[in-house]
Design a protein around this motif. Sequence first.
Motif, PDB file in Angstrom:
ATOM      1  N   TYR A   4      96.111 -29.425 -28.174  1.00  0.00           N
ATOM      2  CA  TYR A   4      94.868 -29.535 -29.048  1.00  0.00           C
ATOM      3  C   TYR A   4      94.900 -30.066 -30.357  1.00  0.00           C
ATOM      4  CZ  TYR A   4      91.652 -26.614 -32.132  1.00  0.00           C
ATOM      5  OH  TYR A   4      90.885 -26.380 -32.999  1.00  0.00           O
ATOM      6  N   LEU A   5      96.050 -30.001 -31.048  1.00  0.00           N
ATOM      7  CA  LEU A   5      96.151 -30.441 -32.254  1.00  0.00           C
ATOM      8  C   LEU A   5      95.682 -32.001 -32.297  1.00  0.00           C
ATOM      9  CD1 LEU A   5      99.282 -28.524 -33.875  1.00  0.00           C
ATOM     10  CD2 LEU A   5      96.914 -28.146 -34.682  1.00  0.00           C
TER      11      LEU A   5
ATOM     12  N   TYR B 106      91.296 -27.308 -26.230  1.00  0.00           N
ATOM     13  CA  TYR B 106      92.225 -26.389 -25.897  1.00  0.00           C
ATOM     14  C   TYR B 106      92.101 -26.163 -24.540  1.00  0.00           C
ATOM     15  CZ  TYR B 106      94.638 -22.137 -26.011  1.00  0.00           C
ATOM     16  OH  TYR B 106      95.717 -20.930 -25.705  1.00  0.00           O
ATOM     17  N   LEU B 107      93.028 -26.417 -23.808  1.00  0.00           N
ATOM     18  CA  LEU B 107      93.018 -26.442 -22.124  1.00  0.00           C
ATOM     19  C   LEU B 107      94.116 -25.551 -21.426  1.00  0.00           C
ATOM     20  CD1 LEU B 107      92.176 -30.114 -21.521  1.00  0.00           C
ATOM     21  CD2 LEU B 107      90.483 -28.189 -21.477  1.00  0.00           C
ATOM     22  N   PRO B 108      94.041 -24.353 -21.790  1.00  0.00           N
ATOM     23  CA  PRO B 108      94.961 -23.455 -21.178  1.00  0.00           C
ATOM     24  C   PRO B 108      95.257 -23.918 -19.773  1.00  0.00           C
ATOM     25  CG  PRO B 108      93.476 -21.986 -22.196  1.00  0.00           C
ATOM     26  CD  PRO B 108      92.886 -23.541 -22.144  1.00  0.00           C
TER      27      PRO B 108
ATOM     28  N   TRP C 112      89.135 -27.463 -36.367  1.00  0.00           N
ATOM     29  CA  TRP C 112      90.081 -28.202 -35.734  1.00  0.00           C
ATOM     30  C   TRP C 112      90.648 -29.196 -37.064  1.00  0.00           C
ATOM     31  CZ3 TRP C 112      90.663 -33.750 -35.822  1.00  0.00           C
ATOM     32  CH2 TRP C 112      91.599 -34.411 -34.877  1.00  0.00           C
ATOM     33  N   ASN C 113      89.837 -29.827 -37.977  1.00  0.00           N
ATOM     34  CA  ASN C 113      90.079 -30.256 -39.206  1.00  0.00           C
ATOM     35  C   ASN C 113      91.172 -29.564 -40.103  1.00  0.00           C
ATOM     36  OD1 ASN C 113      89.113 -33.025 -38.917  1.00  0.00           O
ATOM     37  ND2 ASN C 113      87.031 -32.272 -39.157  1.00  0.00           N
TER      38      ASN C 113
ATOM     39  N   GLY D  68     101.792 -30.972 -34.621  1.00  0.00           N
ATOM     40  CA  GLY D  68     102.403 -30.363 -33.209  1.00  0.00           C
ATOM     41  C   GLY D  68     103.307 -31.363 -32.351  1.00  0.00           C
ATOM     42  N   TYR D  69     104.529 -30.965 -31.971  1.00  0.00           N
ATOM     43  CA  TYR D  69     105.336 -31.919 -31.158  1.00  0.00           C
ATOM     44  C   TYR D  69     105.721 -30.904 -29.917  1.00  0.00           C
ATOM     45  CZ  TYR D  69     105.467 -34.510 -35.626  1.00  0.00           C
ATOM     46  OH  TYR D  69     105.135 -35.126 -36.713  1.00  0.00           O
ATOM     47  N   ALA D  70     106.033 -31.726 -28.820  1.00  0.00           N
ATOM     48  CA  ALA D  70     106.401 -31.135 -27.667  1.00  0.00           C
ATOM     49  C   ALA D  70     107.642 -31.885 -26.943  1.00  0.00           C
ATOM     50  CB  ALA D  70     105.316 -31.104 -26.567  1.00  0.00           C
TER      51      ALA D  70
END
Length: 438
Positions: free
Chosen positions: A283-284, A289-291, A325-326, A334-336
């Motif tokens: 999302y970031l 936003y996609l659950p 969002w801004n 965010g990091y994954a």
Amino acid sequence: MKLYSTKNKSHLVSLKEAIFRGLPEDNGLYMPQYIPKMPADFITNLPRYSFQEIAFEVARTLLEGAIPEADLQDVVSKAINFPAPVHTLDYHKRVLELFHGPSLAFKDFGARFMAQMMSYFNRDEDRELVILVATSGDTGGAVAAGFYQTPGIRVVILYPSGKVSPLQEKQLTSLGHNIAALEIQGTFDDCQALVKQAFLDASLSQTIRLSSANSINISRLIPQSFYYFEAYKQVADGKTPVVFCVPSGNFGNLTAGLIAHRMGLPAHHFIAATNINDVVPQYLKSGQYLPRPSVRTLSNAMDVGNPSNFTRMLDLFSSSKCSTWNNMTASISGYAYTDHETANAIRQVHRQYHYTIEPHGAVGYLALEAYQQQHPDTIGIILETAHPAKFLEDMERILQQPIEIPERLAALAHRPKIATLMSTQFSELKSWLMEYYA
Ligand SMILES: *Cc1c(COP(=O)(O)O)cnc(C)c1O
């Protein structure tokens, strides 16, 4: 203090109501109507305060008289009774150890504070409060320890038979006193369904005062804001910007940090670190936003496909001036990471710093490293959310050496397990509750 539902800001409730309800009827989440600022001299004088004093000052400011100061003092001293030390890897990388509580995870802070607040608000009731909790392991241990010997409250924990680790099971089943464990011959979903059915059962809730210890309860979030100030106190040098890196699943911990920020915590930036269940980092990146269904990983307390506190994050960053969002991306990156990267990070930290970091913390380490490639002149604080011994088999396989087990966990192995074996039939649970608590 008043709280609104994220779905209807004009529907205000008291703190007591928000705590006992857990969730608003409209299925939003409770948020403070107003987030007050700490006095400026509180930040300047932080080094002079103990952790408990910080906790009390932050709670007093946020709760705005919802409970009298002497009682709040009592709540804080009983709930926040273990330290949150910062370990230095090097000048730029620090680890906030949140695992010094009874269940060895940061959830102890939330569970203990919730227990004390419920006990306080329950003090004038003549009937006992019975808390039902379904657990897949982690939360149950923190809740059991948090409510242990709390006057006026009994806890019933439902856990899936054979699906929690032996030490986790001991955390749920060996306390006794006001904590009862039901070993359900089914899955975690069955346990959750049973709890839900109990709340919907009219005759049961007429006879027994039932409540839940849900993870989205606002009283679990509030104490998690305390240790951000405590960590800042330990690392601030007066000039280097401080960033917080939060390994995240349901994003309660990060949300608590954002609340602390609103209250005046001098945080320069937040980092949301996840495993491959990365809907928030996505999302970031994209604004979408996609659950999606969660996938099992090494850092399994963060295997969440639709984080419950994301609603609260949106609420905090919504504004009339620019897009949510801004706003959010100005404060959070965010990091994954994959399990393979996580295991390598555990080995690297062990080799380079002689420090044992568990899988959730290792995901945080990787995210901080990535962020600091662009922002080297920062002090990064990784929230280490659990003790490595909680993930014994994985840790020993990854590091190829034995992991030290803290005394309070090792001692559990010798305590007898006391649990009632039960089927997934609701009628069985109902008659058991009626027999013991009506
Ligand atoms: C619960 C948990 C998390 C995730 O915390 P959230 O507040 O849900 O983001 C991370 N690490 C550990 C060890 C946990 O138990």
